[in-house]
Design an enzyme around this catalytic site. Sequence first.
Site, short mmCIF file in Angstrom:
data_model
loop_
_atom_site.label_atom_id
_atom_site.label_comp_id
_atom_site.label_asym_id
_atom_site.label_seq_id
_atom_site.Cartn_x
_atom_site.Cartn_y
_atom_site.Cartn_z
N TYR A 1 -1.87 -0.37 10.14
CA TYR A 1 -1.95 -0.94 8.80
C TYR A 1 -0.78 -0.47 7.95
CZ TYR A 1 -3.85 -1.73 4.09
OH TYR A 1 -4.04 -2.11 2.78
N SER B 1 0.85 -1.19 0.00
CA SER B 1 0.00 0.00 0.00
C SER B 1 0.88 1.24 0.00
CB SER B 1 -0.90 0.02 1.24
OG SER B 1 -1.60 1.25 1.34
#
Length: 261
Positions: free
Chosen positions: A173, A159
């Site tokens: 995350y 990501s």
Amino acid sequence: MIDQTPNLVRPAPSEEHVHHPVTVVTGGSRGIGAAIATRLAEGGHHVALGYRSDSDAAEKVAAEVRAAGAACVTVRMDTADEADVDRLFETAAAELGPVTGLVNNAGIGAPVGPLAEADAAAMRRALDVNVLGYLLCARRAVRDMTRTGTGGGIVNISSAAATLGAPGEYVHYAAAKGAVDTMTIGLSKEVAAHGIRVNAVAPGVIWTEFHADPERPAKLAAGIPMGRAGRPGEIAAAVAWLLSDEASYTTGTIMRVAGGR
């Protein structure tokens, strides 16, 4: 461990299957994972689709894979469970042929909010899926590809949050995706001599069900240089290229697909 018999595709393995790439896609029942599964099928890959809970969604994706002319098996499983990971790969090999590819895609974003307010148990579960799950799947893929001598490719879905940090939303995350990037680089060097390439795709803001707020992609569009959120198919295209022969000299790469963000 999730106890459910895999939904298998018949007939049993044939010589035709052996000559096709066989790729495991985790988190394949929706969003980016679903787009990856169908895109790979269009490119001639047979697909073993791992999913967590939504069997109807998984079977819908499997139907799209088959409509593209590829074979598919769906397996309900938890990537953070070692036995489930082994069952996924064993089913793929038994029904489709030797595994030649892995797309580590299954992930959890929750809990959402400032780190100071995050629940420890929820963070632990997210880290189990986002980091340990990737490691377990990659470990099994490397074992299989090394044992069969086929070589192959692994693509980890990272990501842009790994470098942006995701403040106020999910720092845990972002930290997990930083770990995924490190894993990608280290493992690529470890297994290159076995003919196994390891790369990652780092999406930016993408229109999927991942977001707690369905309108989040639209709200963030103004801060993206290209002025819009991305589409799952745009991530799938990058994954398909990294698993193709055209990327034969590409390993240890983290490909950012984030609209300039």
